[in-house]
Design a protein around this motif. Structure first.
Motif, PDB file in Angstrom:
ATOM      1  N   ALA A 187       0.812  -5.913 -15.544  1.00 33.26           N
ATOM      2  CA  ALA A 187      -0.176  -4.831 -15.617  1.00 33.26           C
ATOM      3  C   ALA A 187      -0.518  -4.318 -14.218  1.00 33.26           C
ATOM      4  CB  ALA A 187      -1.433  -5.318 -16.327  1.00 33.26           C
ATOM      5  N   THR A 188      -0.674  -5.233 -13.278  1.00 34.46           N
ATOM      6  CA  THR A 188      -0.969  -4.841 -11.901  1.00 34.46           C
ATOM      7  C   THR A 188       0.168  -4.045 -11.298  1.00 34.46           C
ATOM      8  OG1 THR A 188      -2.340  -6.821 -11.579  1.00 34.46           O
ATOM      9  CG2 THR A 188      -1.528  -5.721  -9.607  1.00 34.46           C
ATOM     10  N   LEU A 189       1.390  -4.457 -11.574  1.00 35.18           N
ATOM     11  CA  LEU A 189       2.556  -3.753 -11.036  1.00 35.18           C
ATOM     12  C   LEU A 189       2.628  -2.330 -11.600  1.00 35.18           C
ATOM     13  CD1 LEU A 189       4.673  -4.788  -9.047  1.00 35.18           C
ATOM     14  CD2 LEU A 189       6.203  -5.162 -10.974  1.00 35.18           C
ATOM     15  N   GLY A 190       2.320  -2.170 -12.883  1.00 32.93           N
ATOM     16  CA  GLY A 190       2.335  -0.841 -13.475  1.00 32.93           C
ATOM     17  C   GLY A 190       1.271   0.072 -12.892  1.00 32.93           C
ATOM     18  N   VAL A 191       0.053  -0.431 -12.763  1.00 29.76           N
ATOM     19  CA  VAL A 191      -1.020   0.375 -12.174  1.00 29.76           C
ATOM     20  C   VAL A 191      -0.704   0.705 -10.720  1.00 29.76           C
ATOM     21  CG1 VAL A 191      -3.454   0.357 -11.499  1.00 29.76           C
ATOM     22  CG2 VAL A 191      -2.773  -0.535 -13.736  1.00 29.76           C
ATOM     23  N   SER A 192      -0.161  -0.263  -9.998  1.00 29.75           N
ATOM     24  CA  SER A 192       0.171  -0.041  -8.581  1.00 29.75           C
ATOM     25  C   SER A 192       1.213   1.054  -8.427  1.00 29.75           C
ATOM     26  CB  SER A 192       0.674  -1.350  -7.949  1.00 29.75           C
ATOM     27  OG  SER A 192      -0.308  -2.354  -8.000  1.00 29.75           O
ATOM     28  N   ALA A 193       2.209   1.072  -9.309  1.00 32.88           N
ATOM     29  CA  ALA A 193       3.246   2.100  -9.231  1.00 32.88           C
ATOM     30  C   ALA A 193       2.632   3.495  -9.386  1.00 32.88           C
ATOM     31  CB  ALA A 193       4.306   1.863 -10.301  1.00 32.88           C
ATOM     32  N   LEU A 194       1.681   3.637 -10.308  1.00 30.28           N
ATOM     33  CA  LEU A 194       1.012   4.927 -10.494  1.00 30.28           C
ATOM     34  C   LEU A 194       0.173   5.304  -9.289  1.00 30.28           C
ATOM     35  CD1 LEU A 194      -0.124   4.552 -14.224  1.00 30.28           C
ATOM     36  CD2 LEU A 194       1.843   5.833 -13.352  1.00 30.28           C
ATOM     37  N   VAL A 195      -0.548   4.326  -8.742  1.00 26.39           N
ATOM     38  CA  VAL A 195      -1.403   4.603  -7.583  1.00 26.39           C
ATOM     39  C   VAL A 195      -0.568   4.965  -6.368  1.00 26.39           C
ATOM     40  CG1 VAL A 195      -3.038   3.561  -5.961  1.00 26.39           C
ATOM     41  CG2 VAL A 195      -3.297   3.171  -8.408  1.00 26.39           C
ATOM     42  N   PHE A 196       0.509   4.216  -6.136  1.00 28.09           N
ATOM     43  CA  PHE A 196       1.346   4.476  -4.963  1.00 28.09           C
ATOM     44  C   PHE A 196       1.953   5.879  -5.010  1.00 28.09           C
ATOM     45  CE2 PHE A 196       2.356  -0.335  -4.644  1.00 28.09           C
ATOM     46  CZ  PHE A 196       1.099  -0.554  -4.108  1.00 28.09           C
ATOM     47  N   GLU A 197       2.374   6.300  -6.186  1.00 24.36           N
ATOM     48  CA  GLU A 197       3.061   7.581  -6.297  1.00 24.36           C
ATOM     49  C   GLU A 197       2.103   8.756  -6.349  1.00 24.36           C
ATOM     50  OE1 GLU A 197       6.247   9.914  -9.238  1.00 24.36           O
ATOM     51  OE2 GLU A 197       5.728   7.795  -9.585  1.00 24.36           O
ATOM     52  N   HIS A 198       1.037   8.639  -7.143  1.00 24.42           N
ATOM     53  CA  HIS A 198       0.185   9.812  -7.412  1.00 24.42           C
ATOM     54  C   HIS A 198      -1.054   9.887  -6.523  1.00 24.42           C
ATOM     55  CE1 HIS A 198       2.625  10.814 -10.887  1.00 24.42           C
ATOM     56  NE2 HIS A 198       2.490   9.574 -11.341  1.00 24.42           N
ATOM     57  N   LEU A 199      -1.520   8.757  -5.995  1.00 27.29           N
ATOM     58  CA  LEU A 199      -2.713   8.783  -5.158  1.00 27.29           C
ATOM     59  C   LEU A 199      -2.404   8.591  -3.679  1.00 27.29           C
ATOM     60  CD1 LEU A 199      -5.320   6.781  -7.304  1.00 27.29           C
ATOM     61  CD2 LEU A 199      -4.992   9.251  -7.119  1.00 27.29           C
ATOM     62  N   LEU A 200      -1.520   7.647  -3.369  1.00 31.30           N
ATOM     63  CA  LEU A 200      -1.210   7.356  -1.974  1.00 31.30           C
ATOM     64  C   LEU A 200       0.001   8.124  -1.463  1.00 31.30           C
ATOM     65  CD1 LEU A 200      -1.883   3.491  -1.920  1.00 31.30           C
ATOM     66  CD2 LEU A 200      -3.434   5.377  -1.402  1.00 31.30           C
ATOM     67  N   GLY A 201       0.773   8.720  -2.369  1.00 30.06           N
ATOM     68  CA  GLY A 201       1.882   9.565  -1.946  1.00 30.06           C
ATOM     69  C   GLY A 201       3.102   8.831  -1.442  1.00 30.06           C
ATOM     70  N   PHE A 202       3.283   7.560  -1.806  1.00 34.15           N
ATOM     71  CA  PHE A 202       4.483   6.832  -1.399  1.00 34.15           C
ATOM     72  C   PHE A 202       5.662   7.261  -2.266  1.00 34.15           C
ATOM     73  CE2 PHE A 202       1.451   3.243  -0.101  1.00 34.15           C
ATOM     74  CZ  PHE A 202       1.357   3.750   1.196  1.00 34.15           C
ATOM     75  N   SER A 203       6.788   7.489  -1.625  1.00 32.30           N
ATOM     76  CA  SER A 203       7.985   7.881  -2.372  1.00 32.30           C
ATOM     77  C   SER A 203       8.695   6.673  -2.993  1.00 32.30           C
ATOM     78  CB  SER A 203       8.969   8.612  -1.457  1.00 32.30           C
ATOM     79  OG  SER A 203       9.334   7.809  -0.355  1.00 32.30           O
ATOM     80  N   GLY A 204       8.349   5.471  -2.532  1.00 39.38           N
ATOM     81  CA  GLY A 204       8.964   4.249  -3.067  1.00 39.38           C
ATOM     82  C   GLY A 204       8.270   3.035  -2.471  1.00 39.38           C
ATOM     83  N   THR A 205       8.742   1.874  -2.837  1.00 41.57           N
ATOM     84  CA  THR A 205       8.185   0.630  -2.317  1.00 41.57           C
ATOM     85  C   THR A 205       9.289  -0.214  -1.720  1.00 41.57           C
ATOM     86  OG1 THR A 205       8.442  -0.494  -4.449  1.00 41.57           O
ATOM     87  CG2 THR A 205       6.327   0.597  -4.022  1.00 41.57           C
ATOM     88  N   ASP A 206       8.898  -1.093  -0.812  1.00 41.52           N
ATOM     89  CA  ASP A 206       9.851  -2.046  -0.256  1.00 41.52           C
ATOM     90  C   ASP A 206      10.360  -2.954  -1.366  1.00 41.52           C
ATOM     91  OD1 ASP A 206      10.562  -4.776   1.063  1.00 41.52           O
ATOM     92  OD2 ASP A 206      10.533  -3.346   2.730  1.00 41.52           O
ATOM     93  N   ALA A 207      11.646  -3.298  -1.320  1.00 42.90           N
ATOM     94  CA  ALA A 207      12.243  -4.091  -2.396  1.00 42.90           C
ATOM     95  C   ALA A 207      11.609  -5.462  -2.540  1.00 42.90           C
ATOM     96  CB  ALA A 207      13.747  -4.237  -2.147  1.00 42.90           C
TER      97      ALA A 207
END
Length: 247
Positions: free
Chosen positions: A99-119
């Motif tokens: 659940a945390t990983l799913g919410v984080s993916a949304l926050v990183f992309e739509h709020l923080l503007g990250f294009s991706g995450t470190d592997a």
């Protein structure tokens, strides 16, 4: 370019170096050059480095996650003298991470503007959240077991939650705030790890440990302590946990 009998060929991909088409081209290129007899060819470059890093991280997750969960499950079984409750705790910790990983993916992309995450971010987040979440659950359920010996499962869960709730919640809030402070550092890797751990700890402390785990144990009832004798022992408020310490 020829050096010591070795030939280096430089090529530029049509697609962006970090795109999926570039990775697919890399796969095909490696298959072709590796098929040449005696060539011992290697394909490197920026795309190859990112691809190999992601493949290694995926393999690490495949190996480390089951090993960590298995070891934790064995420790919980030995501590709580049960099979059902440890499986339940491990499952809720894993659910909290997903659940945390799913919410984080949304926050990183739509709020923080990250294009991706470190592997490696998901694996680091998993290790932190599982370790912290299991600690809190051990503290809660070990007390619940003590109370259940004298009061029965339902009252034992309520008494254990009342006794440990304030301490665990306070510890979780402090820990989440500590990790959240790392988000001021201008490094994407640290920002991502800090958010995952901070949000995951709060979710575990305020929802999973406070609501989900107690509710599931109450619903399951004494069978949650199977196969220990506590699963077959009726509630007896007249006996203390010390009297039933051998259960």
């Amino acid at each position: 370019l020829v050096v010591d009998g070795r030939v280096r060929l430089d090529a530029t991909l049509d697609a962006a170096a970090d795109s999926d088409p570039a990775k697919e081209t890399l796969r095909r290129l490696r298959e072709r050059v590796h098929a040449v007899p005696g060539a011992e060819a290697l394909v490197g470059g920026y795309t190859a480095q990112r691809f190999d890093t992601q493949e290694t991280a995926a393999r690490d997750r495949t190996v480390i996650v089951p090993v960590v969960l298995g070891i934790i499950l064995l420790i919980l079984v030995a501590l709580l003298r049960s099979v059902v409750v440890p499986v339940l705790l491990v499952a809720t910790v894993a659910l909290n991470f997903l659940a945390t990983l799913g919410v984080s993916a949304l926050v990183f992309e739509h709020l923080l503007g990250f294009s991706g995450t470190d592997a490696s971010v998901p694996l680091y987040g998993f290790v932190f959240l599982v370790a912290l979440g299991v600690d809190y659950n051990i503290f809660l359920m070990s007390r619940v077991r003590e109370e259940s010996l004298a009061l029965g499962t339902r009252r034992g869960v309520l008494r254990g939650l009342i006794t440990t709730g304030g301490v665990i919640t306070s510890a979780g809030v402090v820990l989440a705030a500590t990790f959240a402070a790392l988000m001021v550092i201008p490094l994407a890797f640290l920002v991502q790890i800090a958010f995952i751990v901070a949000f995951g700890v709060l979710l575990d402390t305020l929802v999973v440990r406070s609501l989900l785990v107690p509710a599931l144990v109450i619903d399951i009832g004494p069978r949650a302590w199977w196969p220990s004798r506590l699963a077959r022992t009726p509630a007896d408020p007249g006996r203390s946990p010390q009297d039933l310490s051998t259960v």
